[in-house]
Enzyme design. Structure first.
Site: not given
Lengths: 315, 315
Positions: A250, A241, A208, A210, A16-17
C-alpha cells in the site's frame, strides 16, 4: 503545478490491509495499542480489522476483541472489512461506524480471491447491504482491480463504472477504487476519477493505491487533480501483493502525507506522531518496512556533516 | 492530467553515479559490457565514468580504459564527470562528447563533498571550462543540492539561479539541477523549472532526481509539466546518499520510463532491454536494487492465478 489548497481525508488501513499480509501473528494488545496511538494522529477513518473467518485470516481472528477494546476518538470513523452476512452480524454487534465490503471488478481476480463469480459476490453483498442499511452503520464498497487485473489486464472504464452504478443503486455511501496490484498510472487515474466524479458526485470516493511499480504518490496527485480528496494508506507502506513477490504494498501513509503537506494540502495528520508509530512497526512485524520517509526523515530534518564521508563528488 | 506527447531525453548514469556508491569493485570488463548493452537501449546520453583521482574513488580508477574500450553508438553522447583541470586533460584525451562538471549550490555541502568553498569551486571549474571550450567536447555543469541541502536546508531560488547565471555567462551548454538527497517536492520543482526555463531557455536543462523520500517520479512529472524534457536516471535506481542510510538512490531508469511511456511520452527507450540489463545488476553489485518495475514487472506483464493463494480478501 499549482500549490494545493484543499483538505485531503486520510484513512489508515495498516491494522487490516497491512497486517493481513503478515506471517507472524501480531498480538491483540499490540494491535489495540497501535490503533489507540493512530487515533491521536488526525485520520478521518481507520480500518480496524476484518470480520472474516478466523480460519481464512488467522491474523485477524481477534476482530471482536480489538474492535471492542480500542478507545474510539469522536472525530474518527472506525471501519471494518465485512465479507458476508455472518461478518456483518459480527460487525454490527461491535457498533462499527462503517462496513467495508469488497469485490473485484475482474472476473478472474474475484474468482481467485473470493472463490466466487462477480455476480455471486454482488448477490451476497446486496444481502449484506440490506442487513446493514437500517442501522447507523454506513456502507462502503471497495472495488478491487479497478485499474487493472494481474491476470486479465485492463479492466475497462465501462465495466468498472457499471459496478459502481449497481452499488450506487443500492444506496451505499461510498466506493473505494482499489489499485490492488499497482497497475494504475497517472493519466488513467485522472480519467477514471474524472468520470467517476462526473457520474457519481454524491458518492464518497476513496482512492486506494499500491506502490507496486513506484507510482502511488504520482497517482495520488493525479487523483487529487481530478477531484478526489480521500485516500486509504498504510503506515510504513505495509501490505503486499501475492502477484509480485518482493514488491512494495500500500502507499505509505507517511510518504503520502509528507508530500501532500509540502505541497500545501491540509491532511490534518500529525506527521511526527505518525512517524513515531511507523518506527514501531519493524518490531511488530519483524522485518523492514517500505516507507521511505521513515528511513530518510522529513526533507528538513537536517544532518550534521557525516564524519566519515570521503570526497565523493556525488551530485 | 493530459496525456503526454513530447519527447523525453533519457540520460543513464548508473556506471558513474550508481557504481560510485558501491563498495565492491565492478570489473572493468563488466562495466564495458554493461555500457555496450545500454548503448543499444535508446538513451540520448550515457555518463560513463569519472576522471577523478583513483585514490578518491577507486571504483572508477579504470576511467580511461572504460572510456576507450566501449563501442560508441553514433546517436548517443558519452559524458564523464570532470572535477578539475587534470580530469579535463584526461577526459579530452579520450575524446568524450561532454564533460560534466560539478559543484554544490550550498556552501556546507560543497565544503563537505568537495573540500573547498563554492567560490574556489567556481574558480577551478572556470579554468576547466576554458580548457575544454576550444575542443569539440561540450560542457555541462551539475549543480548539487539545487532543491535543498541536508545540512543547511532550503537553498533559495535566487542563490540557485545566481550560480546558473555565472556558468551561463561562461558559455556552458547545459546545466543539471540535482536533487542530491531527495529533498525536492513537486510544487517546488515546478517553480524552479519554470523560472529556469524563463530565464535560461537556451541552456540544455537536465533534471537529476533522487527517490530518497519516494517523490522522484512525481517530481519528474512536475518538471515535465513545467517544461523540462531531459532526465538523468540510474538503472535499478542505484546510487545512494550518505545522509540517509538505507534510503533509495537515483530515480530508477526503468520505473521512470515505464511511467512516462504509459502516459504517452516518447522516451525512445527499449524498456525490455533496459529491464534485461537491470536484471544483471544484483549480480554485479552483490545486493538487491531499489527498482520497483524490475521486481513487479511492467503493468501488463500478466500472471497466472497463484497456485498457493488463500482466500485473502485483499483489496
Amino acid at each position: 503545478m499549482q500549490r494545493g489548497e484543499k483538505k485531503i481525508y486520510m484513512q489508515e488501513v495498516v491494522t487490516r490491509d497491512g497486517f493481513q499480509n503478515e506471517r507472524e501473528f501480531v498480538g491483540t494488545d499490540k494491535k489495540i495499542e497501535l490503533i489507540n496511538k493512530l487515533s491521536q494522529c488526525g485520520y478521518s477513518k481507520i480500518e480496524v480489522t476484518s470480520f472474516t473467518s478466523p480460519k481464512a485470516i488467522p491474523m485477524l481472528r481477534d476482530a471482536e476483541q480489538v474492535m471492542k477494546s480500542i478507545t474510539r476518538h469522536p472525530d474518527i470513523e472506525y471501519t471494518v472489512l465485512v465479507p458476508n452476512l455472518r461478518g456483518a452480524e459480527r460487525a454490527l454487534l461491535c457498533d462499527v461506524d462503517e462496513a467495508n465490503l469488497v469485490m473485484s471488478t475482474s472476473e478472474s481476480h474475484n474468482q481467485t480471491n473470493l472463490r466466487m463469480t462477480r455476480e455471486e459476490s454482488f448477490r451476497g453483498l446486496s444481502e449484506v447491504i440490506k442487513e446493514i442499511q437500517p442501522t447507523r452503520t454506513a456502507v462502503n464498497v471497495s472495488l478491487s482491480t479497478a485499474f487493472g487485473c494481474p491476470m486479465e489486464g485492463d479492466v475497462t472504464l465501462k465495466t468498472l463504472l457499471s459496478w459502481v452504478e449497481r452499488f450506487a443503486e443500492h444506496g451505499v455511501r461510498g466506493i473505494t477504487l482499489c489499485d490492488t496490484t499497482g497497475m494504475a498510472y497517472p493519466t488513467q487515474v485522472s480519467e477514471v476519477v474524472t468520470e467517476f466524479k462526473d457520474r457519481f458526485g454524491d458518492l464518497q470516493l476513496t482512492v486506494h493505491l499500491h506502490n507496486t511499480r513506484g507510482m502511488a504518490l504520482t497517482n495520488a496527485l493525479a487523483a487529487i487533480q481530478a477531484g478526489a480528496d480521500r485516500f486509504d494508506s498504510a503506515l510504513g507502506g505495509l501490505g503486499g501483493c501475492p502477484y509480485a513477490p518482493g514488491a512494495t504494498g500500500n502507499v505509505s501513509t507517511e510518504d503520502l502525507v509528507h508530500m501532500l503537506e509540502l505541497m500545501g494540502y491540509r491532511t490534518g495528520i500529525d506527521l511526527e506522531q505518525v512517524l513515531d508509530a511507523a518506527a514501531q512497526l519493524p518490531a511488530l512485524v519483524h522485518h523492514d518496512v517500505p516507507s521511505q520517509v521513515l528511513k530518510a526523515g522529513r526533507r528538513l530534518d537536517l544532518h550534521d556533516a557525516p564524519s566519515s564521508i570521503k570526497e565523493c563528488l556525488g551530485n
